[in-house]
Design a protein around this motif. Sequence first.
Motif, PDB file in Angstrom:
ATOM      1  N   SER A  34       0.863  -1.340  -0.035  1.00 36.28           N
ATOM      2  CA  SER A  34       0.047   0.033  -0.019  1.00 36.28           C
ATOM      3  C   SER A  34       0.559   1.316  -0.008  1.00 36.28           C
ATOM      4  N   ARG A  35       2.037   1.128  -0.030  1.00 35.28           N
ATOM      5  CA  ARG A  35       2.711   2.546   0.234  1.00 35.28           C
ATOM      6  C   ARG A  35       3.209   2.797  -0.999  1.00 35.28           C
ATOM      7  N   VAL A  36       3.886   4.220  -0.764  1.00 31.58           N
ATOM      8  CA  VAL A  36       4.491   4.823  -2.068  1.00 31.58           C
ATOM      9  C   VAL A  36       6.035   4.632  -1.905  1.00 31.58           C
ATOM     10  N   LYS A  37       6.652   4.102  -3.059  1.00 32.37           N
ATOM     11  CA  LYS A  37       7.971   3.927  -2.951  1.00 32.37           C
ATOM     12  C   LYS A  37       8.650   5.014  -3.999  1.00 32.37           C
ATOM     13  N   PHE A  38       9.794   5.666  -3.436  1.00 39.70           N
ATOM     14  CA  PHE A  38      10.249   6.602  -4.537  1.00 39.70           C
ATOM     15  C   PHE A  38      11.737   5.976  -4.926  1.00 39.70           C
ATOM     16  N   HIS A  39      12.092   6.312  -6.063  1.00 44.29           N
ATOM     17  CA  HIS A  39      13.511   5.627  -6.626  1.00 44.29           C
ATOM     18  C   HIS A  39      14.686   6.316  -5.888  1.00 44.29           C
ATOM     19  N   ALA A  40      15.386   5.514  -5.439  1.00 40.29           N
ATOM     20  CA  ALA A  40      16.564   6.020  -4.488  1.00 40.29           C
ATOM     21  C   ALA A  40      17.632   6.904  -5.363  1.00 40.29           C
ATOM     22  N   ALA A  41      17.755   6.635  -6.763  1.00 44.44           N
ATOM     23  CA  ALA A  41      18.436   7.459  -7.720  1.00 44.44           C
ATOM     24  C   ALA A  41      17.788   8.546  -8.091  1.00 44.44           C
ATOM     25  N   ALA A  42      16.563   8.840  -7.913  1.00 46.63           N
ATOM     26  CA  ALA A  42      15.806   9.791  -8.589  1.00 46.63           C
ATOM     27  C   ALA A  42      14.736  10.219  -7.746  1.00 46.63           C
ATOM     28  N   PRO A  43      14.828  11.080  -6.803  1.00 41.87           N
ATOM     29  CA  PRO A  43      14.024  11.681  -5.716  1.00 41.87           C
ATOM     30  C   PRO A  43      12.849  12.207  -6.443  1.00 41.87           C
ATOM     31  N   GLY A  44      11.721  11.835  -5.951  1.00 41.26           N
ATOM     32  CA  GLY A  44      10.544  12.254  -6.543  1.00 41.26           C
ATOM     33  C   GLY A  44       9.767  11.364  -7.451  1.00 41.26           C
ATOM     34  N   LEU A  45      10.527  10.568  -8.191  1.00 42.95           N
ATOM     35  CA  LEU A  45      10.184   9.518  -8.830  1.00 42.95           C
ATOM     36  C   LEU A  45       9.408   8.251  -8.366  1.00 42.95           C
ATOM     37  N   TYR A  51      10.721  -6.061  -9.607  1.00 39.08           N
ATOM     38  CA  TYR A  51      11.061  -7.429  -9.476  1.00 39.08           C
ATOM     39  C   TYR A  51      12.207  -7.909  -8.523  1.00 39.08           C
ATOM     40  N   GLU A  52      11.937  -8.619  -7.535  1.00 39.72           N
ATOM     41  CA  GLU A  52      12.982  -9.061  -6.442  1.00 39.72           C
ATOM     42  C   GLU A  52      13.376 -10.311  -6.687  1.00 39.72           C
ATOM     43  N   ARG A  53      14.719 -10.721  -6.573  1.00 39.82           N
ATOM     44  CA  ARG A  53      15.276 -11.809  -6.225  1.00 39.82           C
ATOM     45  C   ARG A  53      16.057 -12.011  -5.042  1.00 39.82           C
ATOM     46  N   ASP A  54      15.562 -12.900  -4.321  1.00 40.17           N
ATOM     47  CA  ASP A  54      16.355 -13.270  -2.985  1.00 40.17           C
ATOM     48  C   ASP A  54      16.691 -14.517  -3.047  1.00 40.17           C
ATOM     49  N   PRO A  55      18.317 -14.802  -2.684  1.00 43.13           N
ATOM     50  CA  PRO A  55      18.773 -15.969  -2.796  1.00 43.13           C
ATOM     51  C   PRO A  55      18.219 -17.087  -1.829  1.00 43.13           C
ATOM     52  N   VAL A  56      17.726 -16.716  -0.822  1.00 43.99           N
ATOM     53  CA  VAL A  56      16.994 -17.260   0.282  1.00 43.99           C
ATOM     54  C   VAL A  56      15.390 -17.565   0.162  1.00 43.99           C
ATOM     55  N   MET A  57      14.912 -16.438  -0.127  1.00 45.42           N
ATOM     56  CA  MET A  57      13.228 -16.374  -0.260  1.00 45.42           C
ATOM     57  C   MET A  57      12.720 -16.543  -1.555  1.00 45.42           C
ATOM     58  N   GLY A  58      13.592 -16.425  -2.402  1.00 42.82           N
ATOM     59  CA  GLY A  58      13.148 -16.544  -4.062  1.00 42.82           C
ATOM     60  C   GLY A  58      12.699 -15.218  -4.500  1.00 42.82           C
ATOM     61  N   ARG A  59      11.937 -15.477  -5.868  1.00 47.03           N
ATOM     62  CA  ARG A  59      11.735 -14.299  -6.459  1.00 47.03           C
ATOM     63  C   ARG A  59      10.116 -13.759  -6.287  1.00 47.03           C
ATOM     64  N   GLN A  60       9.758 -12.631  -6.449  1.00 45.43           N
ATOM     65  CA  GLN A  60       8.483 -11.901  -6.670  1.00 45.43           C
ATOM     66  C   GLN A  60       8.497 -10.615  -7.199  1.00 45.43           C
ATOM     67  N   ILE A  61       7.376 -10.532  -7.514  1.00 43.46           N
ATOM     68  CA  ILE A  61       6.984  -9.149  -8.223  1.00 43.46           C
ATOM     69  C   ILE A  61       6.385  -8.363  -7.167  1.00 43.46           C
ATOM     70  N   VAL A  62       6.618  -7.083  -6.851  1.00 43.67           N
ATOM     71  CA  VAL A  62       5.978  -6.121  -6.003  1.00 43.67           C
ATOM     72  C   VAL A  62       5.235  -5.039  -6.634  1.00 43.67           C
ATOM     73  N   ILE A  63       4.079  -4.713  -6.592  1.00 46.97           N
ATOM     74  CA  ILE A  63       3.312  -3.593  -6.954  1.00 46.97           C
ATOM     75  C   ILE A  63       2.948  -2.609  -5.928  1.00 46.97           C
ATOM     76  N   TYR A  64       3.165  -1.351  -6.261  1.00 43.95           N
ATOM     77  CA  TYR A  64       2.910  -0.411  -5.122  1.00 43.95           C
ATOM     78  C   TYR A  64       1.579   0.257  -5.397  1.00 43.95           C
ATOM     79  N   TYR A  65       0.604  -0.031  -4.689  1.00 39.05           N
ATOM     80  CA  TYR A  65      -0.534   0.593  -4.730  1.00 39.05           C
ATOM     81  C   TYR A  65      -0.471   2.307  -4.391  1.00 39.05           C
ATOM     82  N   GLY A  66       0.312   2.457  -3.354  1.00 38.49           N
ATOM     83  CA  GLY A  66       0.512   3.700  -3.158  1.00 38.49           C
ATOM     84  C   GLY A  66       1.101   4.683  -4.012  1.00 38.49           C
ATOM     85  N   SER A  67       2.134   4.099  -4.804  1.00 41.07           N
ATOM     86  CA  SER A  67       2.509   4.925  -5.655  1.00 41.07           C
ATOM     87  C   SER A  67       1.744   5.299  -7.002  1.00 41.07           C
TER      88      SER A  67
END
Length: 126
Positions: A34-45, A51-67
Amino acid sequence: MMTRERFGEILDELACELPEAFYEKLERGICVLSRVKFHAAAPGLCVMGEYERDPVMGRQIVIYYGSFLRVLGNAPEDEWRTEMRRVLRHEFRHHMEGLAGQRDLEIEDERQISEYVRNVRGEDAP
C-alpha cells in the motif's frame, strides 16, 4: 478514487491474462504493498513495481498501490488498468529475462533513470 480492494481485483484479472509458464520460479508470486515508493537514485520519481530476487526467499513481483495512487489519483479506471498492465508486464519481463540470464530490460531501465535524473538537474545528455 481507486480503492485498494478494486486495485487488487484488477491486478488479479491482469495477472490471469499471462501464460501459466510466466509464473515458473516466481516463488513468492505477486505482492501488492500500500505504500508509496520513491526511486533511490531519482528523488521524486515513484516506483510503480519491482522485480525482486532473494537467494533465500526466492523471486517475487511487488506492485506499489500507493505509488499508483500518487501518480494516477482520480484518473478513470481504464487509465489505472492500462498502467497496471504495463507495469505488471514490465516486471514479468524482468522475471523472464532473469531466468534466461539476460539483463536487457535492466540496462534499459538504468539508462532511462539516468536520463530522467539529467533532465531533472537540467544537464545536457551525453
